[in-house]
Motif scaffolding. Structure first.
Motif, PDB file in Angstrom:
ATOM      1  N   TYR A  19       1.403  66.199  -6.726  1.00  0.00           N
ATOM      2  CA  TYR A  19       2.780  65.951  -7.179  1.00  0.00           C
ATOM      3  C   TYR A  19       3.634  67.191  -6.963  1.00  0.00           C
ATOM      4  O   TYR A  19       3.227  68.302  -7.293  1.00  0.00           O
ATOM      5  CB  TYR A  19       2.782  65.590  -8.664  1.00  0.00           C
ATOM      6  N   THR A  53      -4.478  65.952 -11.514  1.00  0.00           N
ATOM      7  CA  THR A  53      -4.116  65.446 -12.840  1.00  0.00           C
ATOM      8  C   THR A  53      -2.611  65.502 -13.059  1.00  0.00           C
ATOM      9  O   THR A  53      -2.050  64.682 -13.794  1.00  0.00           O
ATOM     10  CB  THR A  53      -4.838  66.245 -13.933  1.00  0.00           C
ATOM     11  N   ALA A  54      -1.934  66.463 -12.422  1.00  0.00           N
ATOM     12  CA  ALA A  54      -0.473  66.524 -12.528  1.00  0.00           C
ATOM     13  C   ALA A  54       0.157  65.268 -11.941  1.00  0.00           C
ATOM     14  O   ALA A  54       1.129  64.730 -12.489  1.00  0.00           O
ATOM     15  CB  ALA A  54       0.051  67.768 -11.807  1.00  0.00           C
ATOM     16  N   GLN A  57      -0.344  62.320 -14.331  1.00  0.00           N
ATOM     17  CA  GLN A  57       0.604  62.377 -15.441  1.00  0.00           C
ATOM     18  C   GLN A  57       1.984  61.871 -15.011  1.00  0.00           C
ATOM     19  O   GLN A  57       2.638  61.107 -15.723  1.00  0.00           O
ATOM     20  CB  GLN A  57       0.694  63.818 -15.954  1.00  0.00           C
ATOM     21  N   GLN A  58       2.418  62.261 -13.835  1.00  0.00           N
ATOM     22  CA  GLN A  58       3.737  61.853 -13.366  1.00  0.00           C
ATOM     23  C   GLN A  58       3.768  60.378 -12.937  1.00  0.00           C
ATOM     24  O   GLN A  58       4.805  59.722 -13.044  1.00  0.00           O
ATOM     25  CB  GLN A  58       4.187  62.749 -12.211  1.00  0.00           C
ATOM     26  N   ALA A  60       2.324  58.104 -14.563  1.00  0.00           N
ATOM     27  CA  ALA A  60       2.577  57.432 -15.837  1.00  0.00           C
ATOM     28  C   ALA A  60       4.039  57.564 -16.238  1.00  0.00           C
ATOM     29  O   ALA A  60       4.664  56.601 -16.704  1.00  0.00           O
ATOM     30  CB  ALA A  60       1.667  58.010 -16.923  1.00  0.00           C
ATOM     31  N   VAL A  61       4.612  58.753 -16.038  1.00  0.00           N
ATOM     32  CA  VAL A  61       6.021  58.970 -16.376  1.00  0.00           C
ATOM     33  C   VAL A  61       6.923  58.039 -15.577  1.00  0.00           C
ATOM     34  O   VAL A  61       7.886  57.472 -16.104  1.00  0.00           O
ATOM     35  CB  VAL A  61       6.412  60.444 -16.124  1.00  0.00           C
ATOM     36  N   PRO A  81       0.474  53.410 -18.342  1.00  0.00           N
ATOM     37  CA  PRO A  81       1.249  54.428 -19.069  1.00  0.00           C
ATOM     38  C   PRO A  81       1.443  54.042 -20.527  1.00  0.00           C
ATOM     39  O   PRO A  81       1.652  52.870 -20.848  1.00  0.00           O
ATOM     40  CB  PRO A  81       2.589  54.439 -18.322  1.00  0.00           C
ATOM     41  N   ASN A  83       3.636  56.099 -22.376  1.00  0.00           N
ATOM     42  CA  ASN A  83       4.814  56.852 -22.789  1.00  0.00           C
ATOM     43  C   ASN A  83       6.067  55.992 -22.935  1.00  0.00           C
ATOM     44  O   ASN A  83       7.064  56.430 -23.516  1.00  0.00           O
ATOM     45  CB  ASN A  83       5.100  57.969 -21.781  1.00  0.00           C
TER      46      ASN A  83
END
Length: 296
Positions: A19, A53-54, A57-58, A60-61, A81, A83
């Motif tokens: 990412y 992993t970054a 996470q993104q 999911a964002v 996700p 969030n």
């Protein structure tokens, strides 16, 4: 929810995904490809791809549906996700769980009828026999489809599809038209899972499908009316083994319009899942089910 539309297929790729600044960076064969996450709806991951992993996470964002596939490109897991939960998730999932058996059976009746009517439209569009027979079978679908009219219609339908190819539908066969259909259905299922979760529904609580080993029972129920549209799009492609070019054509097909003046398939999937959520909660007395070929 983001309005991403692109499907990124990395199932056969040996490389690395990372990412950077709102972008999915694909590193493969000493080249880099940057893809905006805001444009991405579904990411298919294979067993030879390394993912940071970054990036996870993104993903999911940005509300990107991630399907993790095994060697034969069949999904075995998904990334959901947490969030951006739907504010009605608890109420809707309780309503799903508590839905009466008559309400479930009525919904399944409408879904099966829509699927069969869509199949009849496919045969008509391809100038094949059987459309009128399928329409007569659709009328015979009763609440819950106790006589398995869906199965009877499928036999008549697939018997007539691709007549010059002596085709037989075998899910998971992994070659020819079967492989094309399986791949298209996998992508379509990804859109369903994404829309189901965005609507605040539980993918485990199905209408007709109830396998304890299937985390996506509801997706396998709600996907049915959309299959005929995919079948027609596949019929317009060459009968060749899956390759990168053909996969891209299939992705484009899944993003096609459901009807000449209607929404695209992913957009209509989103709408349908929202309507099913309203049906679960009792805001709709009848579930409006899209029919391929019927003007909206």
């Amino acid at each position: 929810m983001t309005k991403g539309w692109r499907v990124i297929d990395c199932t056969a790729m040996t490389g690395k995904l990372t990412y950077k600044r709102g972008q999915l960076v694909v590193e493969h064969d000493d080249t880099e490809t940057w893809i905006p996450l805001s444009d991405t709806a579904v990411l298919l991951l294979g067993i030879q791809t390394t993912v940071s992993t970054a990036l996870l996470q993104q993903l999911a964002v940005f509300d990107v549906e991630v399907l993790i596939c095994q060697w034969n490109e069949i999904p075995i897991a998904a990334l959901q996700p947490w969030n951006k939960p739907n504010t009605r998730s608890a109420a809707r999932q309780n309503a799903q769980q508590e839905m009466s058996i008559p309400a479930r059976k009525a919904a399944w009746q409408k879904i099966v009828r829509a699927k069969i009517l869509g199949q009849s439209h496919v045969l008509d569009k391809l100038d094949l026999e059987g459309g009128e027979l399928l329409r007569s079978l659709a009328v015979q679908v009763h609440s819950g489809d106790p006589n398995n009219i869906e199965g009877q219609a499928a036999r008549e339908y697939w018997h007539r599809m691709f007549p010059e190819e002596n085709f037989h539908r075998f899910p998971g066969l992994g070659e020819g038209r079967n492989a094309q259909l399986d791949y298209a259905y996998t992508i379509l299922r990804g859109f369903l899972i994404k829309s189901i979760c965005s609507a605040g529904l539980s993918p485990t609580i199905g209408i007709h499908h109830h396998s304890a080993n299937n985390y996506f029972c509801l997706a396998d129920d709600l996907v049915e009316p959309f299959r005929p549209a995919i079948d027609y799009q596949i019929s317009q492609l060459p009968n060749e083994p899956l390759n990168a070019e053909l996969k891209q054509q299939i992705v484009t097909a899944v993003n096609s319009q459901f009807s000449p003046k209607g929404l695209t398939i992913p957009s209509l999937v989103d709408e349908f899942c929202g309507q099913y959520a309203q049906y679960c909660e009792g805001w709709l007395d009848k579930l409006p089910v899209p029919v391929f070929g019927k003007r909206r």
